[in-house]
Each structure stands twice: as structure tokens, then as C-alpha cells.
Scaffold this active site. Sequence first.
Site, PDB file in Angstrom:
ATOM      1  N   GLU A  63       0.832  -1.206   0.000  1.00  0.00           N
ATOM      2  CA  GLU A  63       0.000   0.000   0.000  1.00  0.00           C
ATOM      3  C   GLU A  63       0.866   1.256   0.000  1.00  0.00           C
ATOM      4  O   GLU A  63       0.527   2.248  -0.645  1.00  0.00           O
ATOM      5  CB  GLU A  63      -0.967   0.031   1.182  1.00  0.00           C
ATOM      6  CG  GLU A  63      -1.895   1.230   1.094  1.00  0.00           C
ATOM      7  CD  GLU A  63      -3.181   1.094   1.880  1.00  0.00           C
ATOM      8  OE1 GLU A  63      -3.959   2.065   1.839  1.00  0.00           O
ATOM      9  OE2 GLU A  63      -3.413   0.044   2.504  1.00  0.00           O
ATOM     10  N   HIS A  90      -0.489 -14.144  -0.557  1.00  0.00           N
ATOM     11  CA  HIS A  90       0.859 -14.436  -0.079  1.00  0.00           C
ATOM     12  C   HIS A  90       1.222 -15.833  -0.567  1.00  0.00           C
ATOM     13  O   HIS A  90       0.548 -16.810  -0.236  1.00  0.00           O
ATOM     14  CB  HIS A  90       0.916 -14.331   1.446  1.00  0.00           C
ATOM     15  CG  HIS A  90       0.430 -13.009   1.947  1.00  0.00           C
ATOM     16  ND1 HIS A  90       1.025 -11.817   1.604  1.00  0.00           N
ATOM     17  CD2 HIS A  90      -0.615 -12.697   2.750  1.00  0.00           C
ATOM     18  CE1 HIS A  90       0.383 -10.819   2.194  1.00  0.00           C
ATOM     19  NE2 HIS A  90      -0.624 -11.330   2.884  1.00  0.00           N
ATOM     20  N   SER A  93       6.918 -17.879   1.771  1.00  0.00           N
ATOM     21  CA  SER A  93       7.392 -17.258   3.010  1.00  0.00           C
ATOM     22  C   SER A  93       8.835 -16.782   2.836  1.00  0.00           C
ATOM     23  O   SER A  93       9.548 -17.204   1.924  1.00  0.00           O
ATOM     24  CB  SER A  93       7.276 -18.223   4.183  1.00  0.00           C
ATOM     25  OG  SER A  93       8.073 -19.366   3.960  1.00  0.00           O
ATOM     26  N   GLY A 109      -7.073   6.515 -13.768  1.00  0.00           N
ATOM     27  CA  GLY A 109      -8.193   7.432 -13.932  1.00  0.00           C
ATOM     28  C   GLY A 109      -7.934   8.744 -13.210  1.00  0.00           C
ATOM     29  O   GLY A 109      -6.971   8.873 -12.466  1.00  0.00           O
TER      30      GLY A 109
END
Length: 140
Positions: A63, A90, A93, A109
Site C-alpha cells: 500500500e 501471499h 514465506s 483514472g
Amino acid sequence: MKLSKEEILAKCAQMSQNTLMETLNIEFIDVGADFLIAKMPVTSTVHQPDGVLHGGASVALAESVGSAASMMFLDAEKYYIRGIEISANHLKSKREGEVFAHATIIHKGRTTQLWEIKIKDEEDQLISLVKLTTIALPKV
């Protein structure tokens, strides 16, 4: 005036100060016309109790890089960027080393942007695949 690659990376570093990105040691390392790349060390500070990279840390990395990438396309003086939806798979590991998040634009956009963020390790193995939708909110 268009910013240089170095100026964009410096701006990303500056905006990361005193934030979760700084806490997680996220560093923005490369930028292009339609992508942004950041890296994060995998240490005990981002582990789950069993000693592997926490999925939440991966999502925070994704993010962070996707939202920063959205800011590259918009006038940050006029808009706030907010993540409005995130989905992560995910796949592998990771115990130590570094991971690299490569955000690539899928939809650009005026109000919403859709990003694909691939998190890979030093051997180019896919650790997580993330889709992030951001929204541009006008500053008033």
C-alpha cells in the site's frame, strides 16, 4: 516542470519520515513512467511469531508503494491519495534478506487508480501479489 528520477525518489524519502514507512525501513529505490519500486528488509521486526515475514508487513509495503506511485501522477498540492481496496495473495514465506515491491499501473483514472504490486525477493521469487485501488480526494 517534470521532476527527475532522483527528485521523485528524494520526495518519496522525505514523505516517509516519521511514518510507518520509516518504521518498517521501506526505501524507494527506482521509478519510471508507469512504476515505482521500494524495498524493505526482512528482519524480526516484520516477522510473525514463527519467524517469517508477516503478511500485514507485506500489505503495508504494497500500500505504501502503490499510494506513493499514485501521487506521482497527481498534483499532491491539490489531492490526497487514499487506498480504498487492497487484496493480497501471499505465495511464499521469507525469513531474512530483503523484499522488493514493484507497483505497476493498471488503470490511471482521474479519480481512481488501480495498481498491481508484485513483492519479490532477491532471487526474483514472487512472495506476494497485491492489487490496490486508490482514490484522489481534492484538498479544500
